[in-house]
Design an enzyme around this catalytic site. Structure first.
Site, PDB file in Angstrom:
ATOM      1  N   LYS A 139     -40.867  26.804  22.022  1.00  0.00           N
ATOM      2  CA  LYS A 139     -39.199  27.487  22.179  1.00  0.00           C
ATOM      3  C   LYS A 139     -38.292  27.127  21.318  1.00  0.00           C
ATOM      4  O   LYS A 139     -38.128  25.733  21.203  1.00  0.00           O
ATOM      5  CB  LYS A 139     -38.784  27.285  23.572  1.00  0.00           C
ATOM      6  CG  LYS A 139     -37.554  28.077  24.052  1.00  0.00           C
ATOM      7  CD  LYS A 139     -37.308  27.824  25.583  1.00  0.00           C
ATOM      8  CE  LYS A 139     -35.923  28.679  26.069  1.00  0.00           C
ATOM      9  NZ  LYS A 139     -35.696  28.540  27.446  1.00  0.00           N
TER      10      LYS A 139
ATOM     11  N   GLU B 129     -41.699  33.244  32.660  1.00  0.00           N
ATOM     12  CA  GLU B 129     -41.585  31.735  31.872  1.00  0.00           C
ATOM     13  C   GLU B 129     -42.036  30.820  33.072  1.00  0.00           C
ATOM     14  O   GLU B 129     -41.485  30.694  34.160  1.00  0.00           O
ATOM     15  CB  GLU B 129     -40.267  31.592  31.541  1.00  0.00           C
ATOM     16  CG  GLU B 129     -39.788  30.371  30.819  1.00  0.00           C
ATOM     17  CD  GLU B 129     -38.652  30.050  30.509  1.00  0.00           C
ATOM     18  OE1 GLU B 129     -38.189  29.065  29.971  1.00  0.00           O
ATOM     19  OE2 GLU B 129     -37.508  30.786  30.901  1.00  0.00           O
TER      20      GLU B 129
ATOM     21  N   CYS C 111     -37.469  33.274  26.906  1.00  0.00           N
ATOM     22  CA  CYS C 111     -36.011  33.049  27.591  1.00  0.00           C
ATOM     23  C   CYS C 111     -35.013  33.141  26.448  1.00  0.00           C
ATOM     24  O   CYS C 111     -34.506  34.155  25.793  1.00  0.00           O
ATOM     25  CB  CYS C 111     -36.029  32.062  28.428  1.00  0.00           C
ATOM     26  SG  CYS C 111     -34.852  32.127  29.815  1.00  0.00           S
TER      27      CYS C 111
END
Length: 287
Positions: free
Chosen positions: A117, A44, A154
C-alpha cells in the site's frame, strides 16, 4: 472471439478469528466462481477485525511473511482449484518492516508477487502509520491468466495519480480492497457517497472498469458501511451491495468495447506530460 472479464466483489462481516474469516471468504469465493467469476476480490485485511483503530503492540503479532500468510496459502489453493484470480489483502511482515499488502494468486494457484500500500492514512479510527510503512513496490499491474489487473488498497483509492499510474501500465480493470466506515471523531460524517464517487471518477478519467470490496458490521464500536460495487468504464454501476448485505456481486466486462472507448476518448493521446511537473514537485505554493 470477444475478450471478456467477469469480476466479483465479496462483502462480509468479519470476526477476529482468522480461521473463521478464511472459511467465510472461501465460501464466498466458491459462490462467486460458481456464478462464472474470473477475478474475485475480497475486502482489505479480511483475516481479522480492522485493528488500526488504536495503537497496540500486540497487533504486530497478526503479521506474516507474504508467501506463508494463512490467507494467502488458503486463497492460492482455492484459486488453483477453481481457476480464478484472487487478490489477497494481508498484514505483511518483511524482516523488521511491516506493510499493508496484496498478494496476487493467479488462476493456476501460483503467486505472482506483492503490492504494498502506497498511501498510509493517519487519523482517528485509521491509525495505520503506527503499523505500516509506506509501500516500496510502486503501483503494479499484474498480467494474470484472466487479464491485466491493477490493485490499490483502501486509502490508495482516493488518489487519482495511483489509478492513472496503473492505467498507464495497461490495467484492464482497477480493484480496491477496502475497510472503511464510521468516523470516530465525527458521528455526523458519512463518507460512503464520496468514497464511491472518487472511484467512479477514476473509471471515467481512465476509461477503465473499477471494483471495490468493503466489509460490513460493527467492530469495537466502528461500523463499516459496505456499499461494495463494480462499475464499467463509463462510471455506471453494474452491480453493488448495500450497507448491511453479505454476499457476492458479479459483472462481466467486454474488454473489446473498453479498448475501443479508451482509444476514442483520447485521454491518453492528449496527455501533456511536459506540463505535469507540479504533480511531483513540492506542495508549497510559489510566491
Amino acid at each position: 472471439m470477444a475478450r471478456k472479464i467477469t469480476l466479483a466483489v465479496l462483502q462480509s462481516a468479519l470476526t477476529d478469528d482468522p480461521d473463521k474469516n478464511i472459511k467465510r471468504v472461501s465460501d464466498l469465493v466458491r459462490e462467486a466462481a460458481s456464478k462464472g467469476a474470473d477475478v474475485i476480490l475480497p475486502s482489505e485485511l479480511f483475516e481479522g477485525h480492522y485493528f488500526c483503530t488504536t495503537q497496540s503492540e500486540e497487533n504486530f503479532l497478526r503479521a506474516h511473511p507474504w508467501k506463508s500468510d494463512p490467507g494467502v496459502v488458503a486463497m492460492a489453493k482455492l484459486a488453483g482449484e477453481l481457476g480464478v484470480v484472487i487478490p489477497v489483502s494481508i498484514f505483511e511482515k518483511a524482516g523488521p518492516a511491516y506493510y499493508n499488502s496484496v498478494v496476487i494468486a493467479d488462476a493456476d494457484g501460483s503467486l505472482l508477487g506483492v503490492y504494498r500500500k502506497s498511501h498510509i492514512p493517519d487519523g482517528p479510527g485509521y491509525q495505520e502509520k503506527y503499523y505500516f510503512r509506506p509501500g516500496d513496490t510502486g503501483f503494479r499491474v499484474w498480467d494474470t491468466k484472466k487479464g491485466r489487473v491493477g490493485v490499490g488498497i483502501c486509502w490508495d483509492q482516493w488518489f487519482p495519480e495511483g489509478a492513472r499510474c496503473m492505467a498507464l501500465q495497461g490495467a484492464d480493470v482497477l480493484l480496491y480492497p477496502t475497510a472503511i466506515g464510521s468516523e470516530p471523531h465525527d458521528a455526523s460524517l458519512d463518507t460512503a457517497a464520496r468514497w464511491r464517487r472518487a472511484m467512479l471518477g477514476h473509471a471515467v478519467s481512465n476509461v477503465t472498469p473499477v471494483a471495490a470490496a468493503n466489509r460490513v458490521g460493527e467492530e469495537n464500536g466502528q461500523v463499516f458501511y459496505g456499499t461494495s460495487f463494480i462499475s464499467d468504464h463509463t462510471g455506471e454501476v453494474m452491480g453493488d451491495l448495500d450497507r448491511k448485505q453479505e454476499g457476492v456481486v458479479i459483472a462481466t466486462i467486454d474488454m473489446d468495447e473498453v479498448d475501443r472507448a479508451r482509444a476514442a476518448w483520447g485521454f491518453f493521446r492528449d496527455r501533456r506530460t511536459d506540463l505535469y511537473g507540479p504533480l511531483v514537485g513540492p506542495q508549497s505554493e510559489k510566491g
